[in-house]
Design an enzyme around this catalytic site. Structure first.
Site, PDB file in Angstrom:
ATOM      1  N   GLY A 177       9.555 -12.368   8.991  1.00 66.18           N
ATOM      2  CA  GLY A 177       9.550 -13.453   8.019  1.00 66.18           C
ATOM      3  C   GLY A 177       8.839 -12.982   6.760  1.00 66.18           C
ATOM      4  N   ALA A 178       7.672 -12.359   6.966  1.00 62.38           N
ATOM      5  CA  ALA A 178       6.872 -11.893   5.833  1.00 62.38           C
ATOM      6  C   ALA A 178       5.802 -10.926   6.333  1.00 62.38           C
ATOM      7  CB  ALA A 178       6.203 -13.070   5.136  1.00 62.38           C
ATOM      8  N   MET A 179       5.177 -10.208   5.391  1.00 66.69           N
ATOM      9  CA  MET A 179       4.157  -9.221   5.753  1.00 66.69           C
ATOM     10  C   MET A 179       3.008  -9.267   4.766  1.00 66.69           C
ATOM     11  SD  MET A 179       3.049  -6.826   7.707  1.00 66.69           S
ATOM     12  CE  MET A 179       1.434  -6.121   7.374  1.00 66.69           C
ATOM     13  N   GLU A 180       1.787  -9.281   5.338  1.00 66.70           N
ATOM     14  CA  GLU A 180       0.585  -9.554   4.549  1.00 66.70           C
ATOM     15  C   GLU A 180      -0.018  -8.333   3.858  1.00 66.70           C
ATOM     16  OE1 GLU A 180       0.875  -9.515   7.877  1.00 66.70           O
ATOM     17  OE2 GLU A 180      -0.980  -8.956   8.885  1.00 66.70           O
ATOM     18  N   ASN A 181       0.794  -7.467   3.239  1.00 65.86           N
ATOM     19  CA  ASN A 181       0.224  -6.357   2.477  1.00 65.86           C
ATOM     20  C   ASN A 181      -0.749  -6.923   1.446  1.00 65.86           C
ATOM     21  OD1 ASN A 181       2.413  -4.714   3.659  1.00 65.86           O
ATOM     22  ND2 ASN A 181       3.662  -5.956   2.281  1.00 65.86           N
TER      23      ASN A 181
ATOM     24  N   GLU B 242       3.420  -2.390   9.135  1.00 61.02           N
ATOM     25  CA  GLU B 242       2.838  -2.857  10.396  1.00 61.02           C
ATOM     26  C   GLU B 242       3.877  -2.753  11.512  1.00 61.02           C
ATOM     27  OE1 GLU B 242       0.057  -6.418  12.232  1.00 61.02           O
ATOM     28  OE2 GLU B 242       1.453  -6.920  10.669  1.00 61.02           O
TER      29      GLU B 242
ATOM     30  N   HIS C 174       0.417 -18.687   5.682  1.00 63.11           N
ATOM     31  CA  HIS C 174       0.075 -17.755   6.760  1.00 63.11           C
ATOM     32  C   HIS C 174      -0.307 -16.389   6.195  1.00 63.11           C
ATOM     33  CE1 HIS C 174       0.831 -16.018  10.894  1.00 63.11           C
ATOM     34  NE2 HIS C 174       0.971 -14.925  10.163  1.00 63.11           N
ATOM     35  N   GLU C 175       0.526 -15.872   5.308  1.00 65.28           N
ATOM     36  CA  GLU C 175       0.257 -14.520   4.801  1.00 65.28           C
ATOM     37  C   GLU C 175      -0.982 -14.513   3.900  1.00 65.28           C
ATOM     38  OE1 GLU C 175       1.794 -12.467   6.434  1.00 65.28           O
ATOM     39  OE2 GLU C 175       3.496 -13.687   7.099  1.00 65.28           O
TER      40      GLU C 175
ATOM     41  N   HIS D 209      -4.055 -14.248   5.846  1.00 60.85           N
ATOM     42  CA  HIS D 209      -4.320 -12.868   6.285  1.00 60.85           C
ATOM     43  C   HIS D 209      -5.095 -12.059   5.239  1.00 60.85           C
ATOM     44  CE1 HIS D 209      -2.250 -12.308  10.086  1.00 60.85           C
ATOM     45  NE2 HIS D 209      -1.058 -12.590   9.625  1.00 60.85           N
TER      46      HIS D 209
HETATM   47  N1  BES Z   1       1.926  -9.495  10.254  1.00 63.10           N
HETATM   48  C1  BES Z   1       3.065 -10.289  10.435  1.00 63.10           C
HETATM   49  C2  BES Z   1       4.346  -9.543  10.223  1.00 63.10           C
HETATM   50  C3  BES Z   1       4.668  -8.614  11.350  1.00 63.10           C
HETATM   51  C4  BES Z   1       5.171  -9.105  12.519  1.00 63.10           C
HETATM   52  C5  BES Z   1       4.489  -7.249  11.232  1.00 63.10           C
HETATM   53  C6  BES Z   1       5.455  -8.253  13.564  1.00 63.10           C
HETATM   54  C7  BES Z   1       4.752  -6.400  12.271  1.00 63.10           C
HETATM   55  C8  BES Z   1       5.244  -6.895  13.449  1.00 63.10           C
HETATM   56  C9  BES Z   1       3.073 -11.494   9.498  1.00 63.10           C
HETATM   57  O1  BES Z   1       1.818 -11.935   9.115  1.00 63.10           O
HETATM   58  C10 BES Z   1       3.694 -12.614  10.261  1.00 63.10           C
HETATM   59  O2  BES Z   1       3.086 -13.098  11.169  1.00 63.10           O
HETATM   60  N2  BES Z   1       4.908 -13.002   9.898  1.00 63.10           N
HETATM   61  C11 BES Z   1       5.649 -14.020  10.595  1.00 63.10           C
HETATM   62  C12 BES Z   1       5.739 -15.286   9.800  1.00 63.10           C
HETATM   63  C13 BES Z   1       4.600 -16.194  10.067  1.00 63.10           C
HETATM   64  C14 BES Z   1       4.643 -17.399   9.173  1.00 63.10           C
HETATM   65  C15 BES Z   1       4.557 -16.644  11.492  1.00 63.10           C
HETATM   66  C16 BES Z   1       7.025 -13.479  10.815  1.00 63.10           C
HETATM   67  O3  BES Z   1       7.360 -12.494  10.177  1.00 63.10           O
HETATM   68  O4  BES Z   1       7.759 -14.054  11.609  1.00 63.10           O
HETATM   69 ZN    ZN Z   2       0.812 -12.980  10.549  1.00 65.77          ZN
END
Ligand code: BES
Ligand code: ZN
Length: 834
Positions: free
Chosen positions: A266-270, A133, A302-303, A306
């Protein structure tokens, strides 16, 4: 309409991908074969799809009659596309396109990249993993890399002997081959390319936990499995809670939560294969602070949210990212609240919302939703306005409609659009259908215009008079016509509750009962409140009758008015003096935030330090250093917060001595440890600094490591600050560099030194840190408030623009000016008072 160079033609579209990926972890190269089932809608001779930083070697199309054509391939690096040109027009109908490619497993934390760690034998090991993403799947395999081109995916990985391979679904077949095994994973549901994931490396997994039929595991580097129990617990809770909330079963066949030593976010919702940075997943619950556990719970919830909202139902285009993220944030809080109600997670979210409202009070704020054309535009959407303001606006809607109505609307939306793509308005329409309120009109006013209102409150014989206008730190007459549809909740402190949709400039609401009226009752409205002075005084006399969030807003709104030049700094300080009985940590946090700004505004803050000491000491003493066995959760957080304020800006030497003693004995309770470490850094010398580094290197949990690492920029010496900054380019993982640089720029005395360092190392820094962290890296400039620094920083950033963080840079420089204006306006009054 002009042709958009970033959108692919739709003459040929994908339905199914078979991906075979063979990574070589020694050379960091990989070979890929991408076999795509396509539909040819028109008899064109060209297929255009996305690819970048890949060498495409061959592309062959086989049509329904079995005849083959090989294409000539051209690449456009700027538009990140490949054009395949065939000798003859393609037969319409189904076709099979096979493309072979090679590429590098890069060190940029995007696309197909490598993460490294040192194993128990002192040997460096490599993990090959993906982060797609928003638009980086095209760096790993050629594809229609737009969220609307959903397809099914069947991934095969060549996994070297002894290593682990993971992808979105369960492994269904293993074929041994020379040096390893081809592992084939089951076909996924129909989904977008940005959700595909594959990981190959020396990882281990926990035994699966069966969550109502879904096997849930944690994967991590060997030795860290012992830190997985808490993630599994919140993971299982989230899977059950969300399946029930959405009334739809989990949409895939398994769920792995994968902790990676290097990760840009922080993380990614694959789907089914969620990737995390280690601090967001692995934790030791017996030795972690509440906020560290909360972080893991937040991110996991959060993930997992998603998996439905985002993965099962996906935005049509990147302008919808905000809703994806705002809603996942909303569900994260709802899920964590259900998991541990005693954490009062919704109350502490107010401090995050407050951060978003700071940006949103600027001229350079943006509407939550805006038109996205290029990948840079999409990247710019991942900010506080998307996550925190977006999440808060949804919470405002939920509290206005009622939780059950809101949930019914969400269920309707997910059910209507499963496996599909949506526009934002599809959600409003579904909620509107579920509850009959004008949801779309209300929400459009919050989504498509930037900023937020301030509601002025006065009283007349007919009731409470409300008036709205835009809130700004720097008032602008051009705002006069801007209106919101404000779903306002009101109450008398003892008496009637009321609800009104304020859509014009002003309205009057009758409210019976005793005591003053509370506007923004419950505290969930995303607006400021400005009470007429007699009403405000009356409210202060009833502080004990207000909810934590209502008290939070009184302080937060007053501080905002100070920054906006509407209220003198004494107005804020007088309010802070009323906090003697306050025990909510979020309320104290907003108070300490303002006090911190006053501290930084004073050339000699010692008088203020003493004042803060006298204010906080009695409150802290009432809590004591030692946690009581049955104390509420919030007390532990408050203790840490107050200890830290006492040991830093309040310069309380007793607390500073005690912090060092607790640290030396190793007896600080987990919730105090962060404060203890911060206090030691605040007063630390070179010996302490070296001790921090040995703690970082010897850390046995991710939290232990960052607890020391992120406090390196707190040491008072400018020389140590420069050592820390140098380490951010060599020695500190790239994923953490932006946090270190941001804190260094915000250093209490040596911020300008850090700025000088950054300008000298600008190119190296941009090369090393993940592209998405540039805005974050600059956050500390808001504290560089001398007129010279405002000038220097602004002109440097004008000549060194950051394409993917343009908006954030404009916001940060404006905040810097707002803070500088505060200092210019109030430093005199502060110096006179202290
Ligand atoms: N989809 C995002 C990760 C992401 C962020 C991908 C920016 C590409 C660009 C993921 O679901 C997300 O929101 N992660 C957050 C943590 C969340 C608990 C707020 C992050 O990575 O900070
Ligand atoms: Zn997110």
């Amino acid at each position: 309409m002009a042709l958009d160079p970033y959108r692919l033609p739709t003459t040929v579209t994908p339905a199914h991908y078979e991906l075979a990926i063979a990574p070589d972890l020694k050379t960091c190269r990989f070979e890929g074969t991408t076999a795509i089932t396509v539909t040819v809608h028109q008899p064109v001779r060209e297929i255009v799809l996305n690819a970048v930083e890949l060498d495409l070697h061959s592309a062959v199309l086989t049509d329904a009659s079995g005849s083959h054509q090989e294409a000539t391939i051209t690449l456009d690096e700027d538009l990140e596309r490949a054009t395949l040109t065939f000798p003859a027009a393609l037969a319409t109908g189904e076709g099979h396109l096979t493309i072979t490619s090679t590429g590098t497993i890069n060190d940029r934390l995007r696309g197909f990249y490598r993460s490294t760690f040192i194993d128990g034998d002192g040997v460096e090991r490599v993990i090959a993993t993906t982060q797609f993403e928003s638009t980086d799947a095209r760096r790993a395999f050629p594809c229609w890399d737009e969220p609307e081109h959903k397809a099914t995916f069947r991934v095969s990985l060549l996994v070297p002997t002894g290593l682990l391979g993971l992808s979105n679904t369960s492994a269904v077949e293993e074929r041994p081959t020379e040096g390893g095994t081809w592992v084939e994973f089951d076909t996924t549901m129909k989904m977008s390319t940005y959700l595909v994931a594959f990981v190959v490396g020396p990882l281990v997994t926990t035994d699966p936990v069966d969550v109502d039929g879904v096997p849930l595991r944690v994967a991590c580097v060997p030795g860290r499995e012992r830190l997985s129990a808490f993630a599994l617990e919140i993971g299982a809770h989230a899977l059950r809670f969300l399946a029930d909330y959405f009334a739809i079963p989990y949409p895939s066949d398994k769920l792995d939560l994968v902790a990676l030593p290097d990760f840009a976010f922080g993380a990614m919702e694959n789907l089914g294969c969620v990737t995390f940075r280690e601090t967001a997943l692995l934790v030791d619950p017996d030795h972690a602070a509440r906020i560290e556990l909360e972080r893991v719970a937040d991110v996991v919830a959060h993930e997992i949210a998603h998996m439905w909202f985002g993965d099962l139902v996906t935005m049509k285009w990147w302008n919808g990212i905000w809703l994806n993220e705002a809603f996942a944030t909303f569900m994260e809080l709802t899920t964590v609240h259900a998991f541990r109600p005693e954490w009062e997670r919704w109350v502490s979210f107010s401090t995050e919302r407050a951060v978003a409202m700071v940006t949103d009070g600027l001229a350079s704020t943006r509407p939550i939703e805006y038109e996205v054309v290029s990948p840079d535009d999409a990247e710019g959407m991942f900010d506080v306005l998307t996550y925190q303001k977006g999440g808060a606006v949804l919470r405002m809607l939920e509290t206005y409609l009622g939780a059950a109505h809101f949930r019914d609307g969400i269920r309707l939306y997910l059910d209507r659009h499963r496996y599909g793509n949506t526009e934002t308005t599809d959600l409003w329409d579904a909620i509107e259908d579920a509850c009959g309120e004008p949801v779309r009109a209300i929400m459009d006013s919050w989504i498509f215009q930037g900023g937020h209102p301030v509601v002025s409150v006065s009283s007349s014989e007919r009731g409470v008079v409300l008036k709205q206008q835009r809130f700004r730190y720097t008032p602008d007459p051009a705002d006069a016509d801007q209106l919101w549809q404000i779903p306002a909740l009101l109450r008398r402190v003892s008496g009637q509750h009321g609800r009104v949709l304020l859509s014009g400039t002003s309205t009057t609401v009758g409210l019976s009962g005793e005591g003053p009226a509370v506007v923004n009752a419950g505290g969930w409205g995303v607006y400021r409140t400005r009470y007429a002075s007699a009403l405000f005084a009356d409210l202060l006399a009833h502080l004990d009758d207000l909810d934590a969030l209502e008290r939070f807003n009184l302080l937060s709104d007053t501080w905002a008015e100070v920054l906006a030049g509407q209220v003198g700094v004494d107005g804020f300080l007088d309010l802070v003096m009323l906090l003697g009985r306050e025990r909510d940590p979020s309320v104290w946090e907003v108070a300490l935030d303002g006090l911190g700004a006053c501290y930084r505004a004073l050339p000699d803050p010692s008088g203020l330090s003493e004042w803060v000491r006298e204010l906080i000491r009695p409150v802290f003493d009432s809590l004591g250093w030692v946690p009581a066995p049955d104390e509420p959760d919030s007390v532990a957080r408050l203790r840490g917060l107050l200890a830290q304020a006492l040991g830093t800006i309040a310069e309380d030497d007793k607390v500073q001595v005690q912090a060092r003693a607790l640290h030396a004995e190793g007896t600080a309770p987990p919730d105090l440890l962060a404060a203890v470490v911060t206090i030691i850094a605040w007063t630390g010398d070179t010996e302490d600094y070296d001790m921090f580094w040995s703690k970082i290197r010897g850390a046995t949990t991710p939290q232990d490591e960052v607890r020391y690492l992120f406090r390196l920029p707190t040491f008072p010496s400018a020389d140590l600050l420069l050592r820390t900054l140098d380490a951010s380019l060599d020695g500190i993982r790239a994923q953490n560099g932006a946090f270190i640089i941001a804190s260094s720029l915000g250093h209490r005395s040596a911020g300008p030194t850090a700025w000088g360092w950054l300008t000298q190392h600008w190119d190296d820094t941009l090369l090393r840190l993940p592209d998405n962290s540039r805005g974050r890296m600059l956050e500390g400039i808001v504290r560089l408030t001398s007129p010279e620094m405002v000038e220097t920083v602004t002109s440097f950033l004008e000549t060194h623009p950051l394409a993917n963080a343009r908006k954030q840079v404009a916001q940060l420089t404006e905040r810097q000016r707002v803070n500088a204006a505060f200092v210019a306006r109030h430093a005199g009054a502060l110096a006179a008072r202290f």
